[in-house]
Design a protein around this motif. Structure first.
Motif, short mmCIF file in Angstrom:
data_model
loop_
_atom_site.label_atom_id
_atom_site.label_comp_id
_atom_site.label_asym_id
_atom_site.label_seq_id
_atom_site.Cartn_x
_atom_site.Cartn_y
_atom_site.Cartn_z
N ARG A 102 0.83 -1.21 0.00
CA ARG A 102 0.00 0.00 0.00
C ARG A 102 0.86 1.26 0.00
NH1 ARG A 102 -3.14 2.70 -2.35
NH2 ARG A 102 -4.40 4.21 -1.21
N VAL A 103 1.91 1.27 0.80
CA VAL A 103 2.82 2.42 0.83
C VAL A 103 3.49 2.59 -0.53
CG1 VAL A 103 4.96 3.31 1.85
CG2 VAL A 103 3.17 2.36 3.33
N SER A 104 3.90 1.49 -1.13
CA SER A 104 4.53 1.56 -2.45
C SER A 104 3.55 2.03 -3.52
CB SER A 104 5.12 0.20 -2.83
OG SER A 104 6.15 -0.15 -1.92
N GLN A 105 2.27 1.67 -3.38
CA GLN A 105 1.25 2.21 -4.29
C GLN A 105 1.15 3.72 -4.15
OE1 GLN A 105 -2.28 0.07 -3.04
NE2 GLN A 105 -2.06 -1.47 -4.66
N LEU A 106 1.08 4.19 -2.91
CA LEU A 106 0.95 5.63 -2.66
C LEU A 106 2.14 6.40 -3.21
CD1 LEU A 106 -0.40 5.57 0.99
CD2 LEU A 106 -1.69 6.14 -1.07
N ASN A 107 3.33 5.80 -3.11
CA ASN A 107 4.54 6.46 -3.57
C ASN A 107 4.82 6.23 -5.06
OD1 ASN A 107 5.27 7.63 -1.10
ND2 ASN A 107 6.18 5.71 -0.41
N GLY A 108 4.12 5.31 -5.68
CA GLY A 108 4.32 5.02 -7.09
C GLY A 108 5.66 4.35 -7.38
N CYS A 109 6.06 3.43 -6.51
CA CYS A 109 7.34 2.75 -6.68
C CYS A 109 7.13 1.39 -7.36
CB CYS A 109 8.04 2.57 -5.34
SG CYS A 109 9.69 1.83 -5.52
N ALA A 110 7.32 1.37 -8.66
CA ALA A 110 7.11 0.15 -9.44
C ALA A 110 8.02 -0.99 -8.98
CB ALA A 110 7.33 0.42 -10.92
N TYR A 111 9.28 -0.67 -8.70
CA TYR A 111 10.22 -1.70 -8.30
C TYR A 111 9.76 -2.37 -7.00
CZ TYR A 111 14.55 -4.06 -7.09
OH TYR A 111 15.48 -5.02 -6.75
N CYS A 112 9.41 -1.59 -6.00
CA CYS A 112 8.98 -2.15 -4.71
C CYS A 112 7.62 -2.86 -4.83
CB CYS A 112 8.94 -1.07 -3.64
SG CYS A 112 10.59 -0.46 -3.20
N TRP B 187 -8.95 -0.67 -0.59
CA TRP B 187 -9.22 -1.53 0.55
C TRP B 187 -10.37 -1.05 1.42
CZ3 TRP B 187 -8.76 0.42 5.46
CH2 TRP B 187 -8.01 1.59 5.62
N ARG B 188 -10.59 0.26 1.47
CA ARG B 188 -11.68 0.80 2.29
C ARG B 188 -13.06 0.42 1.74
NH1 ARG B 188 -7.79 4.79 2.90
NH2 ARG B 188 -7.51 5.51 5.04
N ASP B 189 -13.13 0.08 0.45
CA ASP B 189 -14.40 -0.18 -0.21
C ASP B 189 -14.75 -1.66 -0.30
OD1 ASP B 189 -14.63 2.58 -0.69
OD2 ASP B 189 -13.44 2.41 -2.52
N THR B 190 -14.07 -2.49 0.45
CA THR B 190 -14.32 -3.93 0.43
C THR B 190 -14.24 -4.49 1.85
OG1 THR B 190 -13.56 -6.05 -0.43
CG2 THR B 190 -11.87 -4.39 -0.07
N ASP B 191 -14.87 -5.62 2.03
CA ASP B 191 -14.81 -6.32 3.33
C ASP B 191 -13.78 -7.45 3.32
OD1 ASP B 191 -16.83 -4.74 4.43
OD2 ASP B 191 -18.41 -6.06 3.65
#
Length: 149
Positions: free
Chosen positions: A45-55, A79-83
């Motif tokens: 999730r952090v890597s998604q927020l930062n846009g780090c393709a490698y990570c 993730w907030r929109d699913t159970d």
């Protein structure tokens, strides 16, 4: 475009220290009772927020090795929109987002309050350390332009 230096290769002692930190954080998370899949969800999730393709590549493979489900990985950005995520995972993801995007004080306070209701103090500390560490790795990889192979 000018070729970037690979920070990990240019400054190996500093990078090795970051790797040692990562190992200590992984042990701290395990001692706090966080499953490896939860740690990898935070890393992703952090890597998604930062846009780090490698990570994203590295930690998607790590999550799958740890037994994570492809369906959950596919919806992680929402993730907030699913159970599909447990209360512990939801609290960890919110806390990781607040650690990564600390400018939103209200969201940070809400995430921390939820974490206090759901996670132990050891787990809160571990989640924050996981988020801090992957944020550091994201910066190294983004600024080095590490390629996804």
């Amino acid at each position: 475009m000018t070729r970037r230096i690979y920070l990990d290769k240019q400054s190996p002692k500093a990078y090795h220290a970051l790797l040692q930190t990562s190992e200590a954080v992984r042990a701290t998370a395990a001692e706090a009772g966080l499953e490896r899949t939860a740690v990898e969800l935070v890393n992703l999730r952090v890597s998604q927020l930062n846009g780090c393709a490698y990570c994203l590549d590295v930690h998607t493979r790590a999550a799958l090795r740890a037994g994570e489900d492809t369906r959950r990985l596919g919806v992680l950005a929402a993730w907030r929109d699913t159970d599909l995520f447990t209360p512990l995972e939801r609290a960890a993801l919110a806390l990781a987002e607040a650690t990564t995007l600390p400018c939103d004080a209200a969201a940070q306070e809400a995430a921390y309050a939820d974490a206090r209701r759901t996670l132990t103090e050891d787990q809160i500390s571990a989640v924050i350390w996981v988020a801090v560490t992957i944020n550091a790795f994201n910066r190294v990889s983004i600024l080095s332009k590490h390629p996804v192979r």
